[in-house]
Motif scaffolding. Structure first.
Motif, PDB file in Angstrom:
ATOM      1  N   ARG A 140      55.194  81.847  67.840  1.00 48.85           N
ATOM      2  CA  ARG A 140      55.854  80.816  67.062  1.00 48.85           C
ATOM      3  C   ARG A 140      54.802  79.915  66.443  1.00 48.85           C
ATOM      4  O   ARG A 140      53.732  79.686  66.997  1.00 48.85           O
ATOM      5  CB  ARG A 140      56.808  79.983  67.937  1.00 48.85           C
ATOM      6  CG  ARG A 140      56.112  79.284  69.100  1.00 48.85           C
ATOM      7  CD  ARG A 140      57.129  78.566  69.960  1.00 48.85           C
ATOM      8  NE  ARG A 140      56.548  78.054  71.186  1.00 48.85           N
ATOM      9  CZ  ARG A 140      55.896  76.909  71.280  1.00 48.85           C
ATOM     10  NH1 ARG A 140      55.730  76.160  70.222  1.00 48.85           N
ATOM     11  NH2 ARG A 140      55.416  76.496  72.425  1.00 48.85           N
ATOM     12  N   VAL A 141      55.110  79.387  65.278  1.00 48.86           N
ATOM     13  CA  VAL A 141      54.199  78.511  64.553  1.00 48.86           C
ATOM     14  C   VAL A 141      54.945  77.236  64.220  1.00 48.86           C
ATOM     15  O   VAL A 141      55.975  77.278  63.571  1.00 48.86           O
ATOM     16  CB  VAL A 141      53.695  79.166  63.253  1.00 48.86           C
ATOM     17  CG1 VAL A 141      52.750  78.235  62.527  1.00 48.86           C
ATOM     18  CG2 VAL A 141      53.001  80.480  63.581  1.00 48.86           C
ATOM     19  N   PRO A 142      54.490  76.064  64.685  1.00 45.62           N
ATOM     20  CA  PRO A 142      55.221  74.827  64.396  1.00 45.62           C
ATOM     21  C   PRO A 142      55.367  74.605  62.910  1.00 45.62           C
ATOM     22  O   PRO A 142      54.426  74.767  62.145  1.00 45.62           O
ATOM     23  CB  PRO A 142      54.323  73.743  65.016  1.00 45.62           C
ATOM     24  CG  PRO A 142      53.508  74.459  66.038  1.00 45.62           C
ATOM     25  CD  PRO A 142      53.294  75.835  65.488  1.00 45.62           C
ATOM     26  N   THR A 163      63.884  86.260  67.468  1.00 44.73           N
ATOM     27  CA  THR A 163      65.198  85.627  67.569  1.00 44.73           C
ATOM     28  C   THR A 163      65.290  84.765  68.808  1.00 44.73           C
ATOM     29  O   THR A 163      65.939  83.702  68.803  1.00 44.73           O
ATOM     30  CB  THR A 163      66.294  86.712  67.569  1.00 44.73           C
ATOM     31  OG1 THR A 163      66.218  87.465  66.355  1.00 44.73           O
ATOM     32  CG2 THR A 163      67.680  86.102  67.692  1.00 44.73           C
ATOM     33  N   THR A 164      64.629  85.168  69.873  1.00 44.82           N
ATOM     34  CA  THR A 164      64.600  84.357  71.094  1.00 44.82           C
ATOM     35  C   THR A 164      63.943  83.005  70.828  1.00 44.82           C
ATOM     36  O   THR A 164      64.400  81.969  71.327  1.00 44.82           O
ATOM     37  CB  THR A 164      63.850  85.095  72.218  1.00 44.82           C
ATOM     38  OG1 THR A 164      64.463  86.363  72.434  1.00 44.82           O
ATOM     39  CG2 THR A 164      63.872  84.290  73.512  1.00 44.82           C
ATOM     40  N   LEU A 173      54.994  80.942  78.970  1.00 44.16           N
ATOM     41  CA  LEU A 173      56.427  80.902  79.235  1.00 44.16           C
ATOM     42  C   LEU A 173      57.234  81.180  77.964  1.00 44.16           C
ATOM     43  O   LEU A 173      58.159  81.999  77.969  1.00 44.16           O
ATOM     44  CB  LEU A 173      56.814  79.545  79.827  1.00 44.16           C
ATOM     45  CG  LEU A 173      58.301  79.334  80.116  1.00 44.16           C
ATOM     46  CD1 LEU A 173      58.850  80.416  81.046  1.00 44.16           C
ATOM     47  CD2 LEU A 173      58.540  77.949  80.732  1.00 44.16           C
ATOM     48  N   SER A 174      56.893  80.507  76.852  1.00 37.13           N
ATOM     49  CA  SER A 174      57.671  80.710  75.629  1.00 37.13           C
ATOM     50  C   SER A 174      57.505  82.132  75.098  1.00 37.13           C
ATOM     51  O   SER A 174      58.481  82.784  74.702  1.00 37.13           O
ATOM     52  CB  SER A 174      57.285  79.690  74.562  1.00 37.13           C
ATOM     53  OG  SER A 174      55.930  79.808  74.196  1.00 37.13           O
ATOM     54  N   GLU A 175      56.270  82.652  75.096  1.00 35.61           N
ATOM     55  CA  GLU A 175      56.052  84.003  74.617  1.00 35.61           C
ATOM     56  C   GLU A 175      56.509  85.040  75.645  1.00 35.61           C
ATOM     57  O   GLU A 175      57.042  86.092  75.283  1.00 35.61           O
ATOM     58  CB  GLU A 175      54.583  84.219  74.268  1.00 35.61           C
ATOM     59  CG  GLU A 175      54.066  83.324  73.155  1.00 35.61           C
ATOM     60  CD  GLU A 175      54.801  83.516  71.840  1.00 35.61           C
ATOM     61  OE1 GLU A 175      55.398  84.598  71.633  1.00 35.61           O
ATOM     62  OE2 GLU A 175      54.801  82.594  71.011  1.00 35.61           O
ATOM     63  N   GLY A 176      56.299  84.731  76.901  1.00 38.20           N
ATOM     64  CA  GLY A 176      56.727  85.657  77.950  1.00 38.20           C
ATOM     65  C   GLY A 176      58.238  85.810  77.998  1.00 38.20           C
ATOM     66  O   GLY A 176      58.756  86.917  78.160  1.00 38.20           O
TER      67      GLY A 176
END
Length: 396
Positions: free
Chosen positions: A6-8, A259-260, A276-279
């Motif tokens: 993800r990229v802010p 999508t997650t 955590l976010s990528e996992g």
């Protein structure tokens, strides 16, 4: 599968608007008049774009760009003049463009744009061209005519892509959204916006970054951390070059992963570590694919086999795209296996609760530790040791 991050949005839509006082040949009155006249032209142009009114658009300036926008469903489009630099019968306008996609954006997407204008013999201002402001990213229509395909759970906008290719992405999104809702819940928009440029260079243009930073990266998601109903919808931006080499399972894993990120955005904060976010996104993506740990985590498999397994959970710096590719892959794989461990040992519902509990904190120190204790009944040292044992047993 490495390379989905993800990229802010704050890093992607930073405006380079030069707030310089306008200068005109006719003094303050002439300058004020020019600003008012340019504002009127911009307002008329915006209204024409919003109504898809070609004759009205042509009365405000050159045709260039109109066809590219024709298919884009818009509910809002407006320019705010922030700077006007005039030299005789020509001018450059710095503007803030706010637009919304109909049915997807609850609030405007904001980007910096630069317009070149000239004054006609009749004394009216005319838009000659429009481009991204300095350091601002491109929009998809800057790259060519936009084709739009709607699915049951999202919309796909492409440039330089066939309708058949875009329908393939829509089908992937239609499978991804229910899959994510099945584990995360339905308390999110339950639709996605997918942008598919014609090439890696096009992807980089949409991100305002060098193409070399995303070579081999299949897709990224732009979005505002902690975004809620008051923010624009996230954009999943695809690298068609990297996507083309994936198999059918890999393509679905990537779209479900991204999508997650859309679904979890409101519960992702500065306290959420990338492992955590990528996992979690990878865990959701790989669910029900039948992939074993060794198949989905080949780099960690080799490291563990060589007796060189990681001693600690991946740090945020390990997820940098410009660093070592093996280290990046191991970071994604390590995060995925950490979430897989939690889901297997404590249950999938507890994993989602853990994610929310970490994100409920606004700062990093102590967030993971507190959530480990309150949701999983463990501590970081014990969990890390358990994760390392899990790597050995799953990847042996």
């Amino acid at each position: 599968m490495a390379g989905r991050r993800r990229v802010p949005r704050s890093a992607l839509v930073a405006l380079a608007l030069l707030l310089v006082s306008p200068v005109g040949c006719g003094g303050p009155t002439a300058t004020d008049g020019a600003r008012s006249a340019v504002r009127a032209v911009l307002d008329a142009r915006a209204a024409a774009i919003l109504r898809h009114d070609e004759p009205a658009y042509l009365r405000t300036g050159a045709r260039a760009g109109y066809e590219n926008l024709r298919a884009v469903p818009l509910s809002a489009w407006s320019y705010r003049l922030t700077g006007l630099h005039r030299t005789g019968a020509t001018a450059t306008a710095d503007v803030q463009l706010d637009y919304r996609l109909k049915g997807y954006d609850d609030s405007p997407v904001t980007v910096g744009r630069t317009l070149a204008l000239s004054r006609t013999a009749q004394g009216t201002w005319y838009v000659d061209s429009e481009r991204p402001a300095k350091q601002a990213p491109q929009q998809l229509w800057d790259q060519g005519a936009v084709t739009v395909v709607r699915g049951a759970h999202g919309i796909v906008l492409g440039s330089g892509q066939s309708g058949a290719a875009l329908r393939g992405y829509a089908a992937l999104a239609d499978r991804a959204v229910p899959a994510v809702s099945g584990v995360w819940g339905t308390g999110w928009s339950r639709h996605v916006v997918v942008l598919v440029p014609g090439s890696l260079a096009g992807m980089a243009g949409l991100l305002g970054a060098p193409a070399s930073s995303y070579r081999g990266i299949a897709a990224v998601t732009t979005g505002e951390v902690g975004g809620s109903a008051g923010t624009p919808a996230d954009r999943i931006i695809v690298n068609p070059d990297a996507y083309a080499v994936l198999g059918s399972v890999g393509k679905q894993v990537v779209l479900t992963h991204e999508t997650t990120h859309v679904a979890t955005r409101a519960h992702t904060s500065a306290a959420t570590p990338l492992w955590l976010s990528e996992g979690y996104a990878d865990w959701t993506g790989y669910l029900r694919t039948g992939r074993t740990a060794a198949q989905a985590a080949p780099e960690l498999y080799r490291a563990v086999a060589d007796g060189d397994g990681p001693a600690a959970l991946p740090a945020d710096r390990d997820f940098g795209f410009s660093g070592d590719a093996t280290r990046l892959a191991e970071a994604y794989e390590g995060g995925w296996l950490a979430c897989r461990l939690i889901a297997g040992h404590w249950g999938a519902d507890r994993l989602s609760r853990f994610y929310r509990a970490v994100g409920a904190h606004h700062t990093r120190p102590g967030a993971v530790e507190a959530a480990l204790k309150s949701v999983l009944g463990t501590d970081l040292e014990t969990f890390t040791a358990q994760w390392r044992d899990y790597l050995r047993t799953q990847l042996d």
